[in-house]
Design a protein around this motif. Structure first.
Motif, PDB file in Angstrom:
ATOM      1  N   LYS A  48      38.467  61.999  -4.719  1.00 58.44           N
ATOM      2  CA  LYS A  48      38.634  63.053  -3.715  1.00 58.44           C
ATOM      3  C   LYS A  48      39.712  62.673  -2.703  1.00 58.44           C
ATOM      4  CE  LYS A  48      34.945  65.087  -2.247  1.00 58.44           C
ATOM      5  NZ  LYS A  48      33.645  65.364  -1.568  1.00 58.44           N
ATOM      6  N   GLU A  49      39.699  61.402  -2.290  1.00 60.23           N
ATOM      7  CA  GLU A  49      40.645  60.933  -1.284  1.00 60.23           C
ATOM      8  C   GLU A  49      42.073  60.892  -1.827  1.00 60.23           C
ATOM      9  OE1 GLU A  49      36.562  59.567  -0.309  1.00 60.23           O
ATOM     10  OE2 GLU A  49      37.779  59.621  -2.114  1.00 60.23           O
ATOM     11  N   MET A  50      42.241  60.471  -3.080  1.00 56.29           N
ATOM     12  CA  MET A  50      43.577  60.440  -3.672  1.00 56.29           C
ATOM     13  C   MET A  50      44.134  61.851  -3.839  1.00 56.29           C
ATOM     14  SD  MET A  50      44.378  57.274  -3.836  1.00 56.29           S
ATOM     15  CE  MET A  50      45.902  57.362  -4.795  1.00 56.29           C
ATOM     16  N   GLN A  51      43.288  62.783  -4.245  1.00 59.48           N
ATOM     17  CA  GLN A  51      43.750  64.163  -4.366  1.00 59.48           C
ATOM     18  C   GLN A  51      44.053  64.770  -2.999  1.00 59.48           C
ATOM     19  OE1 GLN A  51      44.886  65.847  -6.738  1.00 59.48           O
ATOM     20  NE2 GLN A  51      44.977  67.891  -5.846  1.00 59.48           N
ATOM     21  N   HIS A  52      43.251  64.427  -2.004  1.00 56.29           N
ATOM     22  CA  HIS A  52      43.509  64.895  -0.637  1.00 56.29           C
ATOM     23  C   HIS A  52      44.870  64.396  -0.154  1.00 56.29           C
ATOM     24  CE1 HIS A  52      42.066  65.014   3.858  1.00 56.29           C
ATOM     25  NE2 HIS A  52      43.065  65.848   3.619  1.00 56.29           N
ATOM     26  N   MET A  53      45.177  63.124  -0.434  1.00 55.71           N
ATOM     27  CA  MET A  53      46.473  62.564  -0.058  1.00 55.71           C
ATOM     28  C   MET A  53      47.610  63.383  -0.662  1.00 55.71           C
ATOM     29  SD  MET A  53      48.026  58.769  -0.922  1.00 55.71           S
ATOM     30  CE  MET A  53      46.475  57.955  -0.555  1.00 55.71           C
ATOM     31  N   CYS A  54      47.466  63.692  -1.943  1.00 53.50           N
ATOM     32  CA  CYS A  54      48.506  64.470  -2.630  1.00 53.50           C
ATOM     33  C   CYS A  54      48.611  65.881  -2.065  1.00 53.50           C
ATOM     34  CB  CYS A  54      48.194  64.530  -4.127  1.00 53.50           C
ATOM     35  SG  CYS A  54      48.323  62.943  -4.984  1.00 53.50           S
ATOM     36  N   GLU A  55      47.482  66.519  -1.870  1.00 51.90           N
ATOM     37  CA  GLU A  55      47.491  67.890  -1.358  1.00 51.90           C
ATOM     38  C   GLU A  55      48.087  67.953   0.048  1.00 51.90           C
ATOM     39  OE1 GLU A  55      43.492  69.252  -1.648  1.00 51.90           O
ATOM     40  OE2 GLU A  55      43.646  69.711  -3.789  1.00 51.90           O
ATOM     41  N   GLY A  99      49.547  66.486  -8.355  1.00 52.72           N
ATOM     42  CA  GLY A  99      48.472  65.871  -7.596  1.00 52.72           C
ATOM     43  C   GLY A  99      48.049  64.568  -8.231  1.00 52.72           C
ATOM     44  N   ALA A 100      46.755  64.265  -8.153  1.00 56.15           N
ATOM     45  CA  ALA A 100      46.229  62.987  -8.628  1.00 56.15           C
ATOM     46  C   ALA A 100      45.542  63.137  -9.974  1.00 56.15           C
ATOM     47  CB  ALA A 100      45.255  62.404  -7.607  1.00 56.15           C
ATOM     48  N   GLY A 101      46.087  62.457 -10.969  1.00 52.44           N
ATOM     49  CA  GLY A 101      45.416  62.309 -12.252  1.00 52.44           C
ATOM     50  C   GLY A 101      44.871  60.899 -12.338  1.00 52.44           C
ATOM     51  N   VAL A 102      43.731  60.726 -12.983  1.00 49.53           N
ATOM     52  CA  VAL A 102      43.102  59.409 -13.042  1.00 49.53           C
ATOM     53  C   VAL A 102      43.425  58.703 -14.351  1.00 49.53           C
ATOM     54  CG1 VAL A 102      40.912  60.305 -13.980  1.00 49.53           C
ATOM     55  CG2 VAL A 102      40.956  58.117 -12.752  1.00 49.53           C
ATOM     56  N   ALA A 103      43.871  57.458 -14.234  1.00 52.70           N
ATOM     57  CA  ALA A 103      43.991  56.573 -15.399  1.00 52.70           C
ATOM     58  C   ALA A 103      42.607  55.981 -15.611  1.00 52.70           C
ATOM     59  CB  ALA A 103      45.023  55.483 -15.135  1.00 52.70           C
ATOM     60  N   ILE A 104      41.784  56.655 -16.379  1.00 55.70           N
ATOM     61  CA  ILE A 104      40.355  56.383 -16.407  1.00 55.70           C
ATOM     62  C   ILE A 104      40.028  55.131 -17.221  1.00 55.70           C
ATOM     63  CG2 ILE A 104      39.888  57.879 -18.409  1.00 55.70           C
ATOM     64  CD1 ILE A 104      37.334  58.814 -16.865  1.00 55.70           C
ATOM     65  N   VAL A 105      39.047  54.364 -16.718  1.00 58.46           N
ATOM     66  CA  VAL A 105      38.608  53.162 -17.421  1.00 58.46           C
ATOM     67  C   VAL A 105      37.845  53.554 -18.680  1.00 58.46           C
ATOM     68  CG1 VAL A 105      38.396  51.882 -15.238  1.00 58.46           C
ATOM     69  CG2 VAL A 105      36.368  52.958 -16.252  1.00 58.46           C
ATOM     70  N   THR A 106      37.734  52.602 -19.603  1.00 65.85           N
ATOM     71  CA  THR A 106      36.875  52.756 -20.776  1.00 65.85           C
ATOM     72  C   THR A 106      35.678  51.837 -20.589  1.00 65.85           C
ATOM     73  OG1 THR A 106      38.793  53.186 -22.201  1.00 65.85           O
ATOM     74  CG2 THR A 106      36.724  52.580 -23.285  1.00 65.85           C
ATOM     75  N   VAL A 133      52.346  56.413  -3.473  1.00 67.04           N
ATOM     76  CA  VAL A 133      52.191  57.859  -3.673  1.00 67.04           C
ATOM     77  C   VAL A 133      53.069  58.633  -2.697  1.00 67.04           C
ATOM     78  CG1 VAL A 133      50.583  59.800  -3.708  1.00 67.04           C
ATOM     79  CG2 VAL A 133      49.844  57.550  -4.535  1.00 67.04           C
ATOM     80  N   VAL A 134      52.926  58.336  -1.413  1.00 66.89           N
ATOM     81  CA  VAL A 134      53.706  59.049  -0.395  1.00 66.89           C
ATOM     82  C   VAL A 134      55.199  58.769  -0.539  1.00 66.89           C
ATOM     83  CG1 VAL A 134      54.113  59.248   2.095  1.00 66.89           C
ATOM     84  CG2 VAL A 134      51.773  59.269   1.209  1.00 66.89           C
TER      85      VAL A 134
END
Length: 290
Positions: A211-218, A4-11, A190-191
């Motif tokens: 939420k939207e990125m994970q929804h896309m993956c799911e 699914g979607a993992g976040v490359a999180i900002v610092t 992604v797709v």
């Protein structure tokens, strides 16, 4: 490690220093909205401008705030193998769940050197290792035969592919073991990468729309390709704007618009140009993000 979607999180920074409070808010926002993994101290996390001591503070904060809710993968790459090994051991000692190793940059290397570098880092840890191919930043591509060679190393479990080369990704998929993970490193692919047998995305956009990125993956994983494509297209312009200046300049600007962080980056990065920030904010309003 995850699907699914993992976040490359900002610092986030405040007055030139790591903003722990803002970071903890971001982590809660991510987990509450379905993000499957936190990728800490990657390109988006401005890792190249953090000291060893700052890295420890960021990793420790992520691990403590996460409290084992989702996997934490730490970017430990460097163009110096000894430094990459040092960062990797630090991440493991602090309790990371995996590491992400970028291709050596600037000094570059041959395929033989690349394999030696990745192997040395992988052998220095018991953690799962994800290779990171981003030739737009490193000036070096990880070719499929190198990925295949590394897939034979027991704890090398996948690759984050940000080359943009779909033909190369298909070739990797053809050659690697079935359980070798392939993650998109580009939010606008992604797709397509799922269609090539991929397993998810390590996402910059997820900082803003987790939420939207994970929804896309799911949606894709559940067989609803039409819905996944709808979301990919819906957020295409927003994603383009997130990369109209050097990452993470725009995504930090987006998080400022959402009142999550201060508008601070480490030099040589500077805040987003006003004309581009206005375009980004306008698109965020259209999408009801703000």
């Amino acid at each position: 490690m995850f699907k699914g979607a993992g976040v490359a999180i900002v610092t986030p920074f405040k007055n030139g220093k790591f903003d722990k409070d803002a970071y903890e808010r971001l982590i809660d926002f991510q987990i509450e909205n379905g993000t499957q993994a936190l990728i800490v101290l990657g390109t988006t996390g401005e890792a190249s401008t953090l000291s060893y001591e700052e890295r420890e503070e960021v990793i420790r904060t992520a691990i403590e705030k996460n409290a084992k809710r989702i996997p934490i993968i730490v970017g430990t790459g460097s163009n110096c193998t000894d430094v990459a090994v040092k960062y990797t051991k630090q991440a493991e000692e602090l309790g990371a769940d995996g590491i992400l190793i970028v291709t050596p940059y600037y000094n570059k290397c041959t395929n033989k050197g690349m394999i030696a570098h990745f192997t040395a880092v992988a052998n220095a840890t018991k953690l799962p290792v994800i290779l990171y191919n981003v030739p737009g930043r490193t000036a070096v591509n990880i070719p499929p035969d190198v990925v295949v060679a590394m897939s034979r190393v027991e704890n090398v479990i996948g690759v984050k592919e940000a080359s943009g080369n779909i033909s190369q990704i298909l070739e990797i998929k053809r050659l690697v073991p079935e359980d070798f993970m392939i993650y998109s490193g580009n939010d606008d692919q992604v797709v397509p990468i799922y269609a090539c047998g991929g397993h998810g995305v390590i996402s910059v956009a997820s900082n803003v729309i987790p939420k939207e990125m994970q929804h896309m993956c799911e949606a894709f994983m559940n067989g609803d390709v039409e819905e996944a494509l709808r979301l990919q297209l819906k957020y295409k312009r927003f994603i383009d704007l997130l990369f109209c200046e050097v990452n993470p300049i725009p995504v930090k600007a987006a998080l400022v618009e959402m009142n999550y962080i201060e508008n601070e980056l480490r030099l040589p990065l500077t805040p987003m140009e006003e004309v581009n920030r206005n375009k980004l904010a306008e698109e965020m309003r259209k999408l009801n993000i703000i």
